[in-house]
Motif scaffolding. Structure first.
Motif, PDB file in Angstrom:
ATOM      1  N   ARG A  75       4.711  -2.280 -11.922  1.00  0.00           N
ATOM      2  CA  ARG A  75       4.731  -0.785 -12.607  1.00  0.00           C
ATOM      3  C   ARG A  75       4.980  -1.142 -14.132  1.00  0.00           C
ATOM      4  O   ARG A  75       6.037  -1.727 -14.315  1.00  0.00           O
ATOM      5  N   CYS A  76       3.904  -0.849 -14.932  1.00  0.00           N
ATOM      6  CA  CYS A  76       3.963  -1.038 -16.359  1.00  0.00           C
ATOM      7  C   CYS A  76       4.758   0.174 -17.193  1.00  0.00           C
ATOM      8  O   CYS A  76       4.228   1.340 -16.885  1.00  0.00           O
ATOM      9  N   VAL A  77       5.879  -0.298 -17.792  1.00  0.00           N
ATOM     10  CA  VAL A  77       6.817   0.899 -18.401  1.00  0.00           C
ATOM     11  C   VAL A  77       6.869   0.229 -19.896  1.00  0.00           C
ATOM     12  O   VAL A  77       7.696  -0.761 -19.906  1.00  0.00           O
ATOM     13  N   GLY A  78       6.058   0.849 -21.065  1.00  0.00           N
ATOM     14  CA  GLY A  78       6.229   0.461 -22.465  1.00  0.00           C
ATOM     15  C   GLY A  78       5.394  -1.074 -22.134  1.00  0.00           C
ATOM     16  O   GLY A  78       4.589  -1.165 -21.805  1.00  0.00           O
ATOM     17  N   LYS A  79       6.164  -2.082 -22.789  1.00  0.00           N
ATOM     18  CA  LYS A  79       5.794  -3.348 -22.689  1.00  0.00           C
ATOM     19  C   LYS A  79       6.188  -4.282 -21.642  1.00  0.00           C
ATOM     20  O   LYS A  79       5.847  -5.416 -21.545  1.00  0.00           O
ATOM     21  N   SER A  80       6.819  -3.605 -20.816  1.00  0.00           N
ATOM     22  CA  SER A  80       7.589  -4.481 -19.444  1.00  0.00           C
ATOM     23  C   SER A  80       6.806  -4.066 -18.247  1.00  0.00           C
ATOM     24  O   SER A  80       6.234  -3.022 -18.080  1.00  0.00           O
ATOM     25  N   MET A  81       6.994  -5.041 -17.229  1.00  0.00           N
ATOM     26  CA  MET A  81       6.528  -4.681 -15.976  1.00  0.00           C
ATOM     27  C   MET A  81       7.690  -4.629 -14.872  1.00  0.00           C
ATOM     28  O   MET A  81       8.606  -5.406 -15.263  1.00  0.00           O
ATOM     29  N   PHE A  82       7.834  -3.683 -14.045  1.00  0.00           N
ATOM     30  CA  PHE A  82       9.021  -3.561 -13.115  1.00  0.00           C
ATOM     31  C   PHE A  82       8.186  -3.697 -11.870  1.00  0.00           C
ATOM     32  O   PHE A  82       7.256  -3.333 -11.568  1.00  0.00           O
ATOM     33  N   TRP A  83       9.012  -4.535 -10.880  1.00  0.00           N
ATOM     34  CA  TRP A  83       8.343  -4.811  -9.837  1.00  0.00           C
ATOM     35  C   TRP A  83       9.014  -3.870  -8.558  1.00  0.00           C
ATOM     36  O   TRP A  83      10.416  -3.819  -8.567  1.00  0.00           O
ATOM     37  N   HIS A  84       8.334  -3.419  -7.619  1.00  0.00           N
ATOM     38  CA  HIS A  84       8.594  -2.257  -6.675  1.00  0.00           C
ATOM     39  C   HIS A  84       8.139  -2.778  -5.313  1.00  0.00           C
ATOM     40  O   HIS A  84       7.024  -3.030  -5.166  1.00  0.00           O
ATOM     41  N   SER A  85       9.066  -2.581  -4.488  1.00  0.00           N
ATOM     42  CA  SER A  85       8.436  -3.029  -2.855  1.00  0.00           C
ATOM     43  C   SER A  85       7.529  -1.707  -2.654  1.00  0.00           C
ATOM     44  O   SER A  85       7.540  -0.647  -2.840  1.00  0.00           O
ATOM     45  N   TRP A  86       6.645  -2.179  -1.659  1.00  0.00           N
ATOM     46  CA  TRP A  86       5.527  -1.188  -1.178  1.00  0.00           C
ATOM     47  C   TRP A  86       5.264  -1.635   0.429  1.00  0.00           C
ATOM     48  O   TRP A  86       5.035  -2.793   0.302  1.00  0.00           O
ATOM     49  N   THR A  87       4.654  -0.528   1.031  1.00  0.00           N
ATOM     50  CA  THR A  87       4.087  -0.904   2.326  1.00  0.00           C
ATOM     51  C   THR A  87       3.140   0.094   2.432  1.00  0.00           C
ATOM     52  O   THR A  87       2.987   1.038   1.716  1.00  0.00           O
ATOM     53  N   PRO A  88       2.067  -0.347   3.336  1.00  0.00           N
ATOM     54  CA  PRO A  88       0.810   0.672   3.406  1.00  0.00           C
ATOM     55  C   PRO A  88       1.049   1.959   3.711  1.00  0.00           C
ATOM     56  O   PRO A  88       0.363   2.953   3.401  1.00  0.00           O
ATOM     57  N   LYS A  89       2.354   2.288   4.244  1.00  0.00           N
ATOM     58  CA  LYS A  89       2.642   3.622   4.574  1.00  0.00           C
ATOM     59  C   LYS A  89       3.243   4.629   3.121  1.00  0.00           C
ATOM     60  O   LYS A  89       3.515   5.852   3.173  1.00  0.00           O
ATOM     61  N   ASP A  90       3.541   3.833   2.113  1.00  0.00           N
ATOM     62  CA  ASP A  90       4.178   4.338   1.116  1.00  0.00           C
ATOM     63  C   ASP A  90       3.177   5.049   0.093  1.00  0.00           C
ATOM     64  O   ASP A  90       2.111   4.277  -0.311  1.00  0.00           O
ATOM     65  N   ALA A  91       3.524   5.749  -0.661  1.00  0.00           N
ATOM     66  CA  ALA A  91       2.835   6.708  -1.633  1.00  0.00           C
ATOM     67  C   ALA A  91       2.510   5.679  -2.841  1.00  0.00           C
ATOM     68  O   ALA A  91       3.565   4.943  -3.202  1.00  0.00           O
TER      69      ALA A  91
END
Length: 186
Positions: A75-91
């Protein structure tokens, strides 16, 4: 380094990538997924950072259904990237650049949990250097101490795997490159 040479190479390769038929794009993307699944870097990983295909990047979404892996997406916020877990059932949400990304409230992934980073690439060269979109997100990420030793695989189509690309002093080579016809450690 002539910045215009880098920009021209990026334009040319993006145009070539976007000129592929959907059938050719799907077939080549599927072959990239097959190549990845035979890689030791991939098969031994538990938590893998990936990407959602954008602008006809290789589509690796076939891999996301494998339950033995924990998937993370940027997920890009400003000049940074943040990493989030995700599964196929997630929005998902549409981010700043029109790229699909996890919702802001999705659990974050810390660098010490990550075993592998699949890096979308406009081009890579035989030494593992990558040409991206020019925003510097992956350059900043891979230069930071907590990320710099993580295994990385550049994901791209074979026509964008080149003997040499223009590089800058801050560029860091990736550990491997995967196309539809080869998997190469750099």
């Amino acid at each position: 380094m002539d910045i215009s040479a880098k920009a021209e190479l990026r334009r040319t390769l993006l145009k070539k990538r976007q000129s592929m038929s959907m059938t050719e794009w799907r077939e080549k993307s599927d072959r990239i997924c097959q190549q990845l699944q035979t890689s030791v870097l991939f098969t031994q990983a538990k938590t893998i950072l990936a990407y959602f295909s954008f602008r006809q990047e290789p589509d690796i979404s076939l891999l996301f259904a494998h339950p033995q892996y924990r998937w993370g997406f940027p997920r890009c916020v400003g000049k940074s990237m943040f990493w989030h877990s995700w599964t196929p059932k997630d929005a998902v949400a549409i981010g700043t650049y029109g790229i699909i990304e996890p919702r802001p409230d999705a659990p974050t992934i810390n660098p010490d949990e990550v075993d592998l980073i699949l890096v979308p690439s406009v081009a890579c060269d035989y030494q593992g250097y990558r040409l991206g979109y020019g925003g510097g997100y992956y350059d900043r990420l891979l230069s930071s101490p907590e990320w710099q030793n993580k295994p990385t695989i550049g994901i791209l189509f074979d026509f964008a795997y080149l003997p040499q690309i223009p590089i800058e002093h801050w560029d860091k080579p990736l550990k491997a490159v995967c196309t539809e016809t080869r998997f190469t450690a750099t």
